[in-house]
Design an enzyme around this catalytic site. Structure first.
Site, PDB file in Angstrom:
ATOM      1  N   CYS A  38       0.838  -1.202   0.000  1.00 58.56           N
ATOM      2  CA  CYS A  38       0.000   0.000   0.000  1.00 58.56           C
ATOM      3  C   CYS A  38       0.875   1.255   0.000  1.00 58.56           C
ATOM      4  CB  CYS A  38      -0.923   0.010   1.216  1.00 58.56           C
ATOM      5  SG  CYS A  38      -1.873   1.538   1.354  1.00 58.56           S
ATOM      6  N   HIS A  40      -8.754   7.095   2.239  1.00 57.41           N
ATOM      7  CA  HIS A  40      -8.215   8.349   1.698  1.00 57.41           C
ATOM      8  C   HIS A  40      -9.266   9.031   0.836  1.00 57.41           C
ATOM      9  CE1 HIS A  40      -7.790   5.845  -1.879  1.00 57.41           C
ATOM     10  NE2 HIS A  40      -7.603   6.938  -2.590  1.00 57.41           N
TER      11      HIS A  40
HETATM   12 ZN   LIG Z   1      -2.411   1.353   3.580  1.00 52.09          ZN
END
Ligand SMILES: [Zn+2]
Length: 364
Positions: A78, A191
């Site tokens: 990630c 996000h």
């Molecule tokens: Zn992440």
């Protein structure tokens, strides 16, 4: 920048290896943010451009380089997690609260330039695209955040709105979140994004035109009248605080759609006062948690969109947030097919009044 009296927000700006800006937002005690990005990064991608559809007047961004962007990497790769245990991500710090950085594969970037004219109106894809990381916790969701963290995100959105609005060529700043693979989210980490457009977005342009027509016809502001009518009627109101009200719009396009307005009309996030800012996190988190309770399926996919006034058109457009899901039942999604995609004419399978009733029922 804005912060509560007890928890000031610290802002620390730094630069990534390829020159992109990264900003940490921290509440509470100051945190040193001096980790260096040690990755060998490729040069930034070529610029995009924008074209105006001569038939509709709508702007379209052409960003062919984005075909190569990171798509649903495994959790251990990630790019939005902090850099830990020798693994280097977009965020060099080993931990963070809220972090904002320029998108590595932006739809829009760079300074403005000349537009060509006539039927082939086009110009540089000026502006900026940023990523807003809400938490370092990869498995969390916005609905899991504390009120204090949601307030820090609001402060970050506000700070970025002020900064991006000041960039040359930026006409409108758009803060939003896509949540869920069903929406097309390419990174699972919680996000959102911010687009600084070099044009007024088509939906906003239509609202500005409607508000101007309403002013001509009535002498009043469209959004003042709209909010007052929904609050007086109450049938579609989902929840209300002292400074904000959330309601399902009269002609909702999506199965479950809620608009959240501050009672005092302001053009954008930078104009909210402290009382409005303080109340927002509780109401917004409440709405998100209701969305997650709608279908008994856990996390509901949604889009959350801040509507802010464009530059030079700040008198009539009212700041508000539009939150909606494409899910219509536990196992069915609303797809935009011929009627919607072909004609921009929505067919909604859930009545707005029923949607409001359901959203009131799932209060806890
Ligand atoms: Zn992440």
């Amino acid at each position: 920048m804005a912060g509560t009296a007890t928890e000031p927000t610290a802002r620390t700006a730094t630069t990534l290896a390829d020159g992109r800006e990264l900003i940490y937002y921290d509440s509470g005690a100051a945190v040193p943010r001096n980790a260096v990005d040690r990755r060998p990064l490729d040069p930034r991608p070529p610029a995009s451009h924008v074209r105006r559809d001569p038939a509709t007047g709508d702007w379209v961004t052409v960003a062919a380089h984005r075909q190569a962007r990171t798509y649903q990497p495994p959790a251990e790769e990630c790019p939005l997690c902090p850099s830990q245990d020798g693994r280097l991500s977009e965020i060099p710090a080993a931990d963070y609260q809220v972090a904002v950085f320029e998108n590595r594969f932006p739809s829009l970037a760079g300074p403005p330039g000349e537009l060509t004219g006539g039927l082939r109106t086009a110009g540089p894809g000026a502006g900026r695209c940023e990523v807003v990381c809400f938490t370092a916790d990869h498995d969390a969701s916005f609905a899991d955040l504390s009120e204090a963290r949601a307030r820090l995100v609001l402060d970050a959105w506000t700070d970025r709105t002020a900064a991006l609005s000041a960039l040359p060529g930026v006409e409108q700043v758009y803060c939003f979140e896509n949540r869920g693979a069903e929406i097309g989210v390419t990174l699972a980490h919680p996000h959102g994004q911010i687009y600084a457009f070099p044009f007024t977005a088509p939906r906003t342009a239509r609202m500005v035109a409607r508000a101007a027509a309403h002013r001509t016809a009535t002498g009043r502001n469209l959004f003042d009248d709209l909010l007052a009518a929904e609050r007086a009627d109450g049938e579609r109101v989902v929840l209300a605080g002292e400074h904000w009200t959330a309601f399902v719009p009269f002609a909702a396009r999506w199965p479950y759609e809620v608009h959240l307005y501050p009672h005092r009309r302001v053009p954008d996030l930078t104009a909210l006062d402290e009382a409005e800012r303080a109340e927002f996190p509780r109401l917004y988190l409440d709405l998100l948690r209701r969305f997650d309770r709608l279908f008994g399926t856990g996390r509901t996919p949604y889009i959350s969109a801040w509507h802010q006034a464009p530059r030079d058109q700040r008198d009539e457009l009212a700041l508000h947030l539009e939150l909606f899901t494409i899910r219509r039942t536990a196992d069915k999604l609303k797809y935009l097919a011929g009627v919607e995609s072909g004609m921009d004419a929505f067919v909604n399978d859930v009545s707005p009044e029923h949607a409001a009733q359901r959203l009131r029922e799932v209060a806890r």
